[in-house]
Design a protein around this motif. Sequence first.
Motif, PDB file in Angstrom:
ATOM      1  N   TRP A   1       0.939  -1.468   0.016  1.00  0.00           N
ATOM      2  CA  TRP A   1      -0.267  -0.643  -0.170  1.00  0.00           C
ATOM      3  C   TRP A   1       0.716   1.333  -0.265  1.00  0.00           C
ATOM      4  N   VAL A   2       0.648   2.200  -0.675  1.00  0.00           N
ATOM      5  CA  VAL A   2       1.598   3.124  -1.180  1.00  0.00           C
ATOM      6  C   VAL A   2       1.000   4.270  -0.752  1.00  0.00           C
ATOM      7  N   ALA A   3       0.853   5.318  -0.359  1.00  0.00           N
ATOM      8  CA  ALA A   3       0.437   6.720  -0.221  1.00  0.00           C
ATOM      9  C   ALA A   3       1.509   7.204  -0.860  1.00  0.00           C
ATOM     10  N   THR A   4       0.460   8.428  -2.391  1.00  0.00           N
ATOM     11  CA  THR A   4       0.892   9.112  -2.969  1.00  0.00           C
ATOM     12  C   THR A   4       0.984  11.227  -2.787  1.00  0.00           C
ATOM     13  N   TYR A   5       1.593  11.155  -3.467  1.00  0.00           N
ATOM     14  CA  TYR A   5       1.643  13.402  -3.491  1.00  0.00           C
ATOM     15  C   TYR A   5       0.792  13.465  -4.768  1.00  0.00           C
ATOM     16  N   GLY A   6      -0.902  13.329  -4.601  1.00  0.00           N
ATOM     17  CA  GLY A   6      -1.764  13.750  -5.783  1.00  0.00           C
ATOM     18  C   GLY A   6      -2.363  12.835  -6.752  1.00  0.00           C
ATOM     19  N   ASN A   7      -1.331  11.150  -6.546  1.00  0.00           N
ATOM     20  CA  ASN A   7      -2.443  10.282  -7.223  1.00  0.00           C
ATOM     21  C   ASN A   7      -3.166   9.405  -6.149  1.00  0.00           C
ATOM     22  N   GLY A   8      -3.767   9.564  -5.494  1.00  0.00           N
ATOM     23  CA  GLY A   8      -4.625   9.105  -4.045  1.00  0.00           C
ATOM     24  C   GLY A   8      -3.918   7.658  -3.315  1.00  0.00           C
ATOM     25  N   LEU A   9      -4.430   6.035  -3.017  1.00  0.00           N
ATOM     26  CA  LEU A   9      -3.486   5.535  -2.500  1.00  0.00           C
ATOM     27  C   LEU A   9      -3.696   3.917  -3.629  1.00  0.00           C
ATOM     28  N   GLY A  10      -2.187   3.564  -3.844  1.00  0.00           N
ATOM     29  CA  GLY A  10      -2.017   2.687  -4.330  1.00  0.00           C
ATOM     30  C   GLY A  10      -1.673   1.673  -3.265  1.00  0.00           C
ATOM     31  N   MET A  11      -2.998   0.173  -4.253  1.00  0.00           N
ATOM     32  CA  MET A  11      -2.189  -0.976  -3.523  1.00  0.00           C
ATOM     33  C   MET A  11      -1.681  -1.948  -5.613  1.00  0.00           C
ATOM     34  N   GLY A  12      -0.779  -3.317  -4.239  1.00  0.00           N
ATOM     35  CA  GLY A  12      -0.677  -3.672  -5.500  1.00  0.00           C
ATOM     36  C   GLY A  12       0.637  -4.267  -5.596  1.00  0.00           C
ATOM     37  N   GLY A  13       1.646  -4.050  -6.141  1.00  0.00           N
ATOM     38  CA  GLY A  13       3.467  -4.955  -5.763  1.00  0.00           C
ATOM     39  C   GLY A  13       3.868  -5.487  -6.969  1.00  0.00           C
ATOM     40  N   GLY A  14       5.104  -4.990  -7.650  1.00  0.00           N
ATOM     41  CA  GLY A  14       6.090  -5.323  -8.721  1.00  0.00           C
ATOM     42  C   GLY A  14       5.065  -4.347 -10.239  1.00  0.00           C
ATOM     43  N   THR A  15       4.382  -4.679 -10.951  1.00  0.00           N
ATOM     44  CA  THR A  15       4.358  -3.598 -11.768  1.00  0.00           C
ATOM     45  C   THR A  15       2.189  -2.879 -11.655  1.00  0.00           C
ATOM     46  N   SER A  16       1.952  -3.596 -11.164  1.00  0.00           N
ATOM     47  CA  SER A  16       0.495  -3.948 -11.418  1.00  0.00           C
ATOM     48  C   SER A  16      -0.511  -3.574  -9.856  1.00  0.00           C
ATOM     49  N   TRP A  17      -0.968  -2.273 -10.308  1.00  0.00           N
ATOM     50  CA  TRP A  17      -1.672  -1.546  -9.277  1.00  0.00           C
ATOM     51  C   TRP A  17      -2.784  -1.451  -9.482  1.00  0.00           C
ATOM     52  N   SER A  18      -3.436  -1.419  -7.871  1.00  0.00           N
ATOM     53  CA  SER A  18      -5.061  -0.433  -8.794  1.00  0.00           C
ATOM     54  C   SER A  18      -5.274   0.933  -7.165  1.00  0.00           C
ATOM     55  N   MET A  19      -5.583   1.844  -8.049  1.00  0.00           N
ATOM     56  CA  MET A  19      -5.112   2.996  -7.633  1.00  0.00           C
ATOM     57  C   MET A  19      -7.029   3.315  -6.538  1.00  0.00           C
ATOM     58  N   PHE A  20      -6.747   3.799  -5.395  1.00  0.00           N
ATOM     59  CA  PHE A  20      -8.293   4.129  -5.261  1.00  0.00           C
ATOM     60  C   PHE A  20      -8.036   6.045  -4.652  1.00  0.00           C
ATOM     61  N   ASP A  21      -9.017   7.037  -5.307  1.00  0.00           N
ATOM     62  CA  ASP A  21      -9.278   8.512  -5.155  1.00  0.00           C
ATOM     63  C   ASP A  21     -10.481   9.020  -5.329  1.00  0.00           C
ATOM     64  N   PRO A  22     -11.321   9.704  -5.160  1.00  0.00           N
ATOM     65  CA  PRO A  22     -11.456  10.370  -4.956  1.00  0.00           C
ATOM     66  C   PRO A  22     -12.489  10.092  -6.025  1.00  0.00           C
ATOM     67  N   SER A  23     -12.981   9.306  -7.047  1.00  0.00           N
ATOM     68  CA  SER A  23     -13.526   8.675  -7.955  1.00  0.00           C
ATOM     69  C   SER A  23     -14.053   7.266  -7.845  1.00  0.00           C
ATOM     70  N   ASN A  24     -13.054   6.863  -6.686  1.00  0.00           N
ATOM     71  CA  ASN A  24     -13.520   5.210  -6.993  1.00  0.00           C
ATOM     72  C   ASN A  24     -13.803   5.283  -4.810  1.00  0.00           C
ATOM     73  N   SER A  25     -13.549   5.768  -4.425  1.00  0.00           N
ATOM     74  CA  SER A  25     -13.073   5.917  -2.739  1.00  0.00           C
ATOM     75  C   SER A  25     -13.345   7.185  -1.866  1.00  0.00           C
ATOM     76  N   PRO A  26     -13.905   7.161  -0.576  1.00  0.00           N
ATOM     77  CA  PRO A  26     -14.377   8.132   0.378  1.00  0.00           C
ATOM     78  C   PRO A  26     -12.795   8.582   0.693  1.00  0.00           C
ATOM     79  N   ILE A  27     -11.310   8.505  -0.296  1.00  0.00           N
ATOM     80  CA  ILE A  27     -10.233   9.319   0.354  1.00  0.00           C
ATOM     81  C   ILE A  27     -10.396  10.095  -1.092  1.00  0.00           C
ATOM     82  N   GLY A  28      -8.932  11.647  -0.801  1.00  0.00           N
ATOM     83  CA  GLY A  28      -8.639  12.218  -1.664  1.00  0.00           C
ATOM     84  C   GLY A  28      -7.461  11.969  -2.226  1.00  0.00           C
TER      85      GLY A  28
END
Length: 378
Positions: free
Chosen positions: A259-286
Amino acid sequence: RDFCLSRGLGDVYKRQGTPGSVTNFFQDVNGKFWFEYSNGVSIERSYGSYDGSNWSYWLGSDIPTIASLGFSPIFKLVDDEGNWWMVIYNGILEPKIHKIDGNYVTSYDTQIFPLISNYFDNIVADCDNNIWLLGNGGLSKLDGQNWENYPDSLTGFAGSLWEGTLDTASCDLWFALYSSGSADTDIGKFDGTDFETFSLGNGSALSVDFGLDGTLYAGTTQGGLGRYINGVWNFSHENNSPLSNFIPSVNVQSNGTVWVATYGNGLGMGGGTSWSMFDPSNSPIGDYVYNVDIDNDDNVWVRSGTGLAKYDGTDWEIFSFDLESGVNCITQDHLGNYWIGTQEGALYWNGFDYIKFDITNSNICLLYTSDAADDLLC
């Protein structure tokens, strides 16, 4: 005993109702929480502890050994023998490291041997209860009786010893080596025998965590998320992934999910080169996520508005706590209950019901909680 020092504190008087800001907050090896307060009604530093059932508070002036130090000692660590360790940042004219065993203060002069530096930013205890002082130019270790210094020329570290943390699984010590310029090393490791350094090659390390397979993950200031595998760094950043170049926080679940906190791109979930992102479009986070952490049950926690968002692997759940301001930090105690620091007091939360402790309804000595130790989810 209210005070968990091995030889007692002499005449110590508990004081109640000294509200102030929490300037330090950590958990000792026995699971007790310790607090340091400043800017209270008493206009002096005070201290508190919570053992899971009871709160206790002291003014610094009530503890002769602390009062004798003068200036403003900063509470850093309680070791497994009950000794308090404090730091004083007051220039180069006075001792800076102080061990308080209840009745006596042992002050270690940082201007001369046995310590390596005049400035220490962090103190860490290892699995053998050695005390490590992270200083400018190297490390100083106390084994209970003797000092041993590890200058940068021996460790191979460069940059500033920004933070130290203990990997309780392996007992290795890991160090963030921050540099605003171009340093040769960004992460340091000590396995009990040898020092090892890692260069990120781009930016400095802001956060470090480990996967169960031994993969080292590093959040960086410029290069995104680094993965150290078989002696090679691989980076996920804005040019080859949904992640940003600035990664302030990274945490790995027990199943290996990163799990990766990013500056501007939301929250990343994954590992390796495959990532799913959580941001205001699909989650309650910024879009701007500064910290992400994982509790004992592998739930993921992120601040959401003035509350908290929890992700259990399937669904997001929002928790509100009747706050005007936001949550600063959250941690679990050894019973699995949560402690939440806010600008309005501290919340004790069992996952269903919560109690707010503040100066209007309890003896807690704070209005603003903002800092914590390595296990704090801030």
